[in-house]
Design a protein around this motif. Structure first.
Motif, PDB file in Angstrom:
ATOM      1  N   ASP A  33       0.856  -1.177   0.000  1.00 13.36           N
ATOM      2  CA  ASP A  33       0.000   0.000   0.000  1.00 13.36           C
ATOM      3  C   ASP A  33       0.894   1.230   0.000  1.00 13.36           C
ATOM      4  O   ASP A  33       1.474   1.587   1.023  1.00 13.36           O
ATOM      5  CB  ASP A  33      -0.912  -0.010   1.225  1.00 13.36           C
ATOM      6  CG  ASP A  33      -2.017   1.021   1.131  1.00 13.36           C
ATOM      7  OD1 ASP A  33      -1.972   1.873   0.208  1.00 13.36           O
ATOM      8  OD2 ASP A  33      -2.935   0.975   1.957  1.00 13.36           O
ATOM      9  N   ARG A  35      -0.202   4.215  -0.766  1.00 16.21           N
ATOM     10  CA  ARG A  35      -1.033   5.406  -0.625  1.00 16.21           C
ATOM     11  C   ARG A  35      -0.541   6.225   0.566  1.00 16.21           C
ATOM     12  O   ARG A  35      -0.144   5.655   1.578  1.00 16.21           O
ATOM     13  CB  ARG A  35      -2.503   5.024  -0.439  1.00 16.21           C
ATOM     14  CG  ARG A  35      -3.056   4.227  -1.610  1.00 16.21           C
ATOM     15  CD  ARG A  35      -4.473   3.776  -1.377  1.00 16.21           C
ATOM     16  NE  ARG A  35      -4.564   2.930  -0.187  1.00 16.21           N
ATOM     17  CZ  ARG A  35      -5.698   2.613   0.429  1.00 16.21           C
ATOM     18  NH1 ARG A  35      -6.847   3.046  -0.041  1.00 16.21           N
ATOM     19  NH2 ARG A  35      -5.696   1.842   1.488  1.00 16.21           N
ATOM     20  N   ILE A  42      -6.945  10.679   2.554  1.00 15.65           N
ATOM     21  CA  ILE A  42      -7.949   9.844   3.227  1.00 15.65           C
ATOM     22  C   ILE A  42      -9.340  10.472   3.109  1.00 15.65           C
ATOM     23  O   ILE A  42     -10.317   9.782   2.818  1.00 15.65           O
ATOM     24  CB  ILE A  42      -7.552   9.616   4.702  1.00 15.65           C
ATOM     25  CG1 ILE A  42      -6.309   8.714   4.764  1.00 15.65           C
ATOM     26  CG2 ILE A  42      -8.693   9.018   5.502  1.00 15.65           C
ATOM     27  CD1 ILE A  42      -5.645   8.653   6.119  1.00 15.65           C
ATOM     28  N   THR A  45     -10.531  10.195  -0.714  1.00 17.08           N
ATOM     29  CA  THR A  45     -10.693   8.867  -1.336  1.00 17.08           C
ATOM     30  C   THR A  45     -11.421   7.843  -0.481  1.00 17.08           C
ATOM     31  O   THR A  45     -11.923   6.859  -1.013  1.00 17.08           O
ATOM     32  CB  THR A  45      -9.324   8.289  -1.733  1.00 17.08           C
ATOM     33  OG1 THR A  45      -8.529   8.108  -0.556  1.00 17.08           O
ATOM     34  CG2 THR A  45      -8.613   9.186  -2.722  1.00 17.08           C
ATOM     35  N   ILE A  46     -11.494   8.066   0.823  1.00 16.77           N
ATOM     36  CA  ILE A  46     -12.147   7.083   1.706  1.00 16.77           C
ATOM     37  C   ILE A  46     -13.345   7.699   2.430  1.00 16.77           C
ATOM     38  O   ILE A  46     -14.463   7.215   2.313  1.00 16.77           O
ATOM     39  CB  ILE A  46     -11.147   6.498   2.731  1.00 16.77           C
ATOM     40  CG1 ILE A  46      -9.989   5.786   2.017  1.00 16.77           C
ATOM     41  CG2 ILE A  46     -11.864   5.536   3.678  1.00 16.77           C
ATOM     42  CD1 ILE A  46      -8.858   5.359   2.927  1.00 16.77           C
ATOM     43  N   SER A  50     -17.300   7.230   1.211  1.00 22.19           N
ATOM     44  CA  SER A  50     -17.857   6.124   1.998  1.00 22.19           C
ATOM     45  C   SER A  50     -18.703   6.573   3.182  1.00 22.19           C
ATOM     46  O   SER A  50     -19.589   5.836   3.612  1.00 22.19           O
ATOM     47  CB  SER A  50     -16.725   5.239   2.535  1.00 22.19           C
ATOM     48  OG  SER A  50     -15.966   4.706   1.479  1.00 22.19           O
ATOM     49  N   LEU A 112     -15.500  -0.921   5.289  1.00 26.11           N
ATOM     50  CA  LEU A 112     -14.314  -0.474   4.572  1.00 26.11           C
ATOM     51  C   LEU A 112     -13.351  -1.637   4.412  1.00 26.11           C
ATOM     52  O   LEU A 112     -13.252  -2.499   5.301  1.00 26.11           O
ATOM     53  CB  LEU A 112     -13.611   0.642   5.347  1.00 26.11           C
ATOM     54  CG  LEU A 112     -14.314   1.979   5.430  1.00 26.11           C
ATOM     55  CD1 LEU A 112     -13.514   2.929   6.309  1.00 26.11           C
ATOM     56  CD2 LEU A 112     -14.521   2.580   4.054  1.00 26.11           C
ATOM     57  N   GLU A 114      -9.966  -3.692   4.624  1.00 24.81           N
ATOM     58  CA  GLU A 114      -8.932  -3.712   5.671  1.00 24.81           C
ATOM     59  C   GLU A 114      -7.801  -2.742   5.350  1.00 24.81           C
ATOM     60  O   GLU A 114      -7.265  -2.094   6.244  1.00 24.81           O
ATOM     61  CB  GLU A 114      -8.374  -5.130   5.857  1.00 24.81           C
ATOM     62  CG  GLU A 114      -9.363  -6.090   6.493  1.00 24.81           C
ATOM     63  CD  GLU A 114      -9.688  -5.720   7.928  1.00 24.81           C
ATOM     64  OE1 GLU A 114      -8.789  -5.268   8.669  1.00 24.81           O
ATOM     65  OE2 GLU A 114     -10.853  -5.864   8.316  1.00 24.81           O
ATOM     66  N   ALA A 115      -7.434  -2.633   4.079  1.00 27.26           N
ATOM     67  CA  ALA A 115      -6.344  -1.735   3.681  1.00 27.26           C
ATOM     68  C   ALA A 115      -6.698  -0.280   3.985  1.00 27.26           C
ATOM     69  O   ALA A 115      -5.828   0.505   4.380  1.00 27.26           O
ATOM     70  CB  ALA A 115      -6.017  -1.911   2.209  1.00 27.26           C
ATOM     71  N   ASP A 116      -7.967   0.101   3.818  1.00 32.36           N
ATOM     72  CA  ASP A 116      -8.386   1.464   4.121  1.00 32.36           C
ATOM     73  C   ASP A 116      -8.342   1.725   5.627  1.00 32.36           C
ATOM     74  O   ASP A 116      -7.898   2.785   6.069  1.00 32.36           O
ATOM     75  CB  ASP A 116      -9.792   1.735   3.593  1.00 32.36           C
ATOM     76  CG  ASP A 116      -9.846   1.856   2.079  1.00 32.36           C
ATOM     77  OD1 ASP A 116      -8.779   1.811   1.427  1.00 32.36           O
ATOM     78  OD2 ASP A 116     -10.961   1.989   1.543  1.00 32.36           O
ATOM     79  N   LEU A 119      -4.766   2.132   6.634  1.00 35.07           N
ATOM     80  CA  LEU A 119      -4.241   3.445   6.238  1.00 35.07           C
ATOM     81  C   LEU A 119      -4.692   4.519   7.228  1.00 35.07           C
ATOM     82  O   LEU A 119      -3.898   5.376   7.634  1.00 35.07           O
ATOM     83  CB  LEU A 119      -4.696   3.790   4.819  1.00 35.07           C
ATOM     84  CG  LEU A 119      -4.139   5.087   4.242  1.00 35.07           C
ATOM     85  CD1 LEU A 119      -2.623   4.990   4.064  1.00 35.07           C
ATOM     86  CD2 LEU A 119      -4.811   5.402   2.919  1.00 35.07           C
ATOM     87  N   ILE A 120      -5.935   4.462   7.648  1.00 31.57           N
ATOM     88  CA  ILE A 120      -6.443   5.418   8.627  1.00 31.57           C
ATOM     89  C   ILE A 120      -5.723   5.242   9.963  1.00 31.57           C
ATOM     90  O   ILE A 120      -5.345   6.220  10.617  1.00 31.57           O
ATOM     91  CB  ILE A 120      -7.976   5.284   8.774  1.00 31.57           C
ATOM     92  CG1 ILE A 120      -8.653   5.730   7.465  1.00 31.57           C
ATOM     93  CG2 ILE A 120      -8.497   6.072   9.977  1.00 31.57           C
ATOM     94  CD1 ILE A 120     -10.121   5.379   7.362  1.00 31.57           C
TER      95      ILE A 120
END
Length: 131
Positions: A33, A35, A42, A45-46, A50, A112, A114-116, A119-120
């Motif tokens: 990842d 990003r 964040i 894009t998230i 979402s 969401l 798991e990767a998101d 990242l958070i």
């Protein structure tokens, strides 16, 4: 009993197979990842696609008093509302909510990836800067 040495061609094949095995064991082909753990990324894009939807945390609905429709507003809502505790993802309510089960999970309809979430968490660990 005599043990003949391996022909050079076979040694090359054995070496190539060993190298492939080592790469596979080291995670070759896995995803990285790359990003950026930055609020600007964040949020855009998230969070906004979402969470800041019409039925959840938009400027119109503000469920639970949380408005995430714009980057600056979302940041201050999360950090000043104690949903995010900078440097402490394990104590941040937003992480608990993203990992919760059932109706408590945010977002409730589609969790969401798991990767998101990771990242958070990385962003929070880094101090949850407004960058």
């Amino acid at each position: 009993m005599h043990n003949p040495s391996m022909p050079p061609r076979c040694l090359g094949l054995v070496a190539a197979m060993a190298a492939l095995g080592a790469l596979a064991g080291a995670g070759c082909g896995g995803t990285v990842d790359d990003r950026p753990p930055k609020w600007s990324f964040i949020a855009a894009t998230i969070v906004e696609p979402s969470c800041a939807t019409v039925s959840c945390h938009s400027a119109i609905s503000q469920r639970g008093g949380v408005d995430l429709h714009a980057r600056e507003i979302g940041y201050y809502t999360l950090v000043n509302g104690f949903y995010v505790i900078p440097s402490l993802p394990d104590q941040s309510a937003v992480v608990s909510l993203m990992n919760a089960d059932g109706a408590r999970r945010m977002p409730p309809d589609v969790p969401l990836p798991e990767a998101d979430i990771a990242l958070i968490e990385t962003w929070i660990t880094g101090g949850a800067l407004n960058n």
